[in-house]
Structures are given as structure tokens and as C-alpha cells.
Design an enzyme around this catalytic site. Sequence first.
Site, PDB file in Angstrom:
ATOM      1  N   PRO A  84       0.826  -1.220   0.000  1.00  0.00           N
ATOM      2  CG  PRO A  84      -0.128  -1.122   2.127  1.00  0.00           C
ATOM      3  CD  PRO A  84       0.638  -2.018   1.217  1.00  0.00           C
ATOM      4  CD  GLU A 111       0.868  -5.464  11.308  1.00  0.00           C
ATOM      5  OE1 GLU A 111       0.988  -4.303  10.921  1.00  0.00           O
ATOM      6  OE2 GLU A 111      -0.223  -5.977  11.620  1.00  0.00           O
ATOM      7  NE  ARG A 148      -7.977  -6.200 -20.240  1.00  0.00           N
ATOM      8  CZ  ARG A 148      -8.558  -5.296 -21.022  1.00  0.00           C
ATOM      9  NH1 ARG A 148      -8.080  -4.076 -21.036  1.00  0.00           N
ATOM     10  NH2 ARG A 148      -9.583  -5.599 -21.761  1.00  0.00           N
ATOM     11  CG  ASP A 163     -10.195  -0.919 -22.579  1.00  0.00           C
ATOM     12  OD1 ASP A 163     -11.388  -1.062 -22.896  1.00  0.00           O
ATOM     13  OD2 ASP A 163      -9.424  -1.865 -22.347  1.00  0.00           O
TER      14      ASP A 163
HETATM   15  N1  SAM Z   1       1.209  -2.772   7.638  1.00  0.00           N
HETATM   16  C1  SAM Z   1       1.192  -2.503   6.219  1.00  0.00           C
HETATM   17  C2  SAM Z   1       1.044  -1.004   5.974  1.00  0.00           C
HETATM   18  O1  SAM Z   1       0.206  -0.397   6.622  1.00  0.00           O
HETATM   19  O2  SAM Z   1       1.734  -0.465   5.095  1.00  0.00           O
HETATM   20  C3  SAM Z   1       0.044  -3.205   5.546  1.00  0.00           C
HETATM   21  C4  SAM Z   1       0.195  -4.685   5.487  1.00  0.00           C
HETATM   22  S1  SAM Z   1      -1.121  -5.477   4.611  1.00  0.00           S
HETATM   23  C5  SAM Z   1      -2.200  -5.954   5.914  1.00  0.00           C
HETATM   24  C6  SAM Z   1      -0.422  -7.019   4.123  1.00  0.00           C
HETATM   25  C7  SAM Z   1       0.074  -7.067   2.698  1.00  0.00           C
HETATM   26  O3  SAM Z   1      -1.008  -6.854   1.807  1.00  0.00           O
HETATM   27  C8  SAM Z   1       1.120  -6.052   2.299  1.00  0.00           C
HETATM   28  O4  SAM Z   1       2.415  -6.461   2.685  1.00  0.00           O
HETATM   29  C9  SAM Z   1       0.960  -5.998   0.794  1.00  0.00           C
HETATM   30  O5  SAM Z   1       1.690  -7.017   0.143  1.00  0.00           O
HETATM   31  C10 SAM Z   1      -0.543  -6.265   0.611  1.00  0.00           C
HETATM   32  N2  SAM Z   1      -1.323  -5.048   0.363  1.00  0.00           N
HETATM   33  C11 SAM Z   1      -2.244  -4.507   1.194  1.00  0.00           C
HETATM   34  N3  SAM Z   1      -2.803  -3.416   0.662  1.00  0.00           N
HETATM   35  C12 SAM Z   1      -2.239  -3.240  -0.556  1.00  0.00           C
HETATM   36  C13 SAM Z   1      -2.421  -2.284  -1.592  1.00  0.00           C
HETATM   37  N4  SAM Z   1      -3.260  -1.266  -1.486  1.00  0.00           N
HETATM   38  N5  SAM Z   1      -1.690  -2.422  -2.714  1.00  0.00           N
HETATM   39  C14 SAM Z   1      -0.819  -3.444  -2.847  1.00  0.00           C
HETATM   40  N6  SAM Z   1      -0.609  -4.384  -1.888  1.00  0.00           N
HETATM   41  C15 SAM Z   1      -1.308  -4.288  -0.758  1.00  0.00           C
END
Ligand code: SAM
Length: 220
Positions: A84, A111, A148, A163
Site C-alpha cells: 500500500p 504486517e 492484457r 478503453d
Molecule cells: N502494515 C502494512 C502497511 O500499513 O503499510 C500493511 C500490510 S497489509 C495488511 C499485508 C500485505 O497486503 C502487504 O504487505 C501488501 O503485500 C498487501 N497489500 C495490502 N494493501 C495493498 C495495496 N493497497 N496495494 C498493494 N498491496 C497491498
Amino acid sequence: MFDGPLTESLMGRARANGLIDLRIHDLRVFSTDPRHFKVDDRPYGGGAGMVLQAEPIYRALKRVRASAGRGRKRPKPYVVYLSPQGRVLNQKVAHALSRRSWIVLLCGHYEGVDERILRWVDEEISIGDYVLTGGELPAMVLADTVLRLVPGVVKERESIQKDSFQDGLLDYPHFTRPALWRGQKVPAVLLSGHHEEIQRWRKKQALAVTSRKRPDLVPK
Ligand code: SAM
């Protein structure tokens, strides 16, 4: 989790036709724990949640890289950590990724990953400003969006070019049979067979739809 999205429809066909080669690697195979195949541990400094360990990820990356053979000229994958905190995925980012011949997608969980593994990551990519439980769904979103765009995956290239976001605008409205449905008519121009007028109408509609739904895109 990956069965279904990666075996059905467009991606399933592209894999079956050999247009793309997509492999899933289970981190537990690379665990340092011979009894329980654990890949996570408690965070230093305390607090809630677990953290994916660096070593199983490092071993997995090493194994994947080695699959390209030996020697200095062997191809190297572009390693993306779904996070994220990364650059937000959009059509432009997807185009850039679609030109790479080999991408490794690293999915976090709990986490996240031990920060020290990021030295082996080329880029962090996010699918939006919200948090999912794991990187699996984001990886599938990214894979679908990027694949795609790979030539041959979508048979009618024209459908991609029209698109939303391709030329900065949203797509124009679409209609299909019947021409009259529950009192609603298909715009007459679409039934006229006049190609140029249809194109003009579509362009105007794309602009109108974009101004209405996503005014932020219009100045671009
Ligand atoms: N503690 C982290 C933070 O707040 O930055 C979030 C961890 S999340 C619960 C677990 C995993 O989900 C991350 O390591 C990532 O690989 C994935 N993930 C969660 N949200 C994401 C997003 N918006 N985009 C891409 N990957 C995401």
C-alpha cells in the site's frame, strides 16, 4: 487463491497459448524452519501482528533468478513488491510494466515483509489507497491489468485502444441489441451506419462522460 483468475478467461487462454508464462511460488518451500515451514515471526520492538521473514523471500528470489540459467548475460526479473506504500497502479504504469519481459510479484501478508528484503526489490506498487489482507489480490489485479496489454493477449487490439484511460479519457457508452429496450432507444447515430459520424459522436460522448464522472481527468 490464484486458481480461477489465472486459469479462466483471458489469462487462462493466454497461458494455454504460450503467450505468457505465469508461475506461482510458495514461500513455505523456502522456509528456514524444517518442522513447521514457518515464514513469519514476531516484530522486533513488540506490537501486534507478524512479519514475513527476509530469508525465505531471499531464497525464493534467488531460486527464481537461477531459473534463467547462469552467466552474466542471463536475464534478470524486475521485482515488484505489492504494497500500500508503493506507486499507485494506473494505465500508464501498467503500460510501462507490460514492456518488461520478466516480472516477479512479491506478495506480503500480516504486517508486511521484513524491511531489509527491500534491497532486492526494484519497485513497490500499490493498487490504491486502502489496505488489503495480503498481496495476492493486488498481484492478480496487477497481472491482469498488465498482461492484457501484452500484444496478442487481447485479440482485438482496437478494444484496448478505446478503453478508459488509454488516451486520458473515459470510454464512450456502449449499446447492444435490441435497439429498443423497455422504452429506451439506442442513439440513432449508432444505427445510421455512417462511420465518421459515429466516430465523432463517440469522441464527444467520451469527453462528456469524462467531464461528468471524472472532471479531474479533463484538463489532461
Ligand atoms: N502494515 C502494512 C502497511 O500499513 O503499510 C500493511 C500490510 S497489509 C495488511 C499485508 C500485505 O497486503 C502487504 O504487505 C501488501 O503485500 C498487501 N497489500 C495490502 N494493501 C495493498 C495495496 N493497497 N496495494 C498493494 N498491496 C497491498
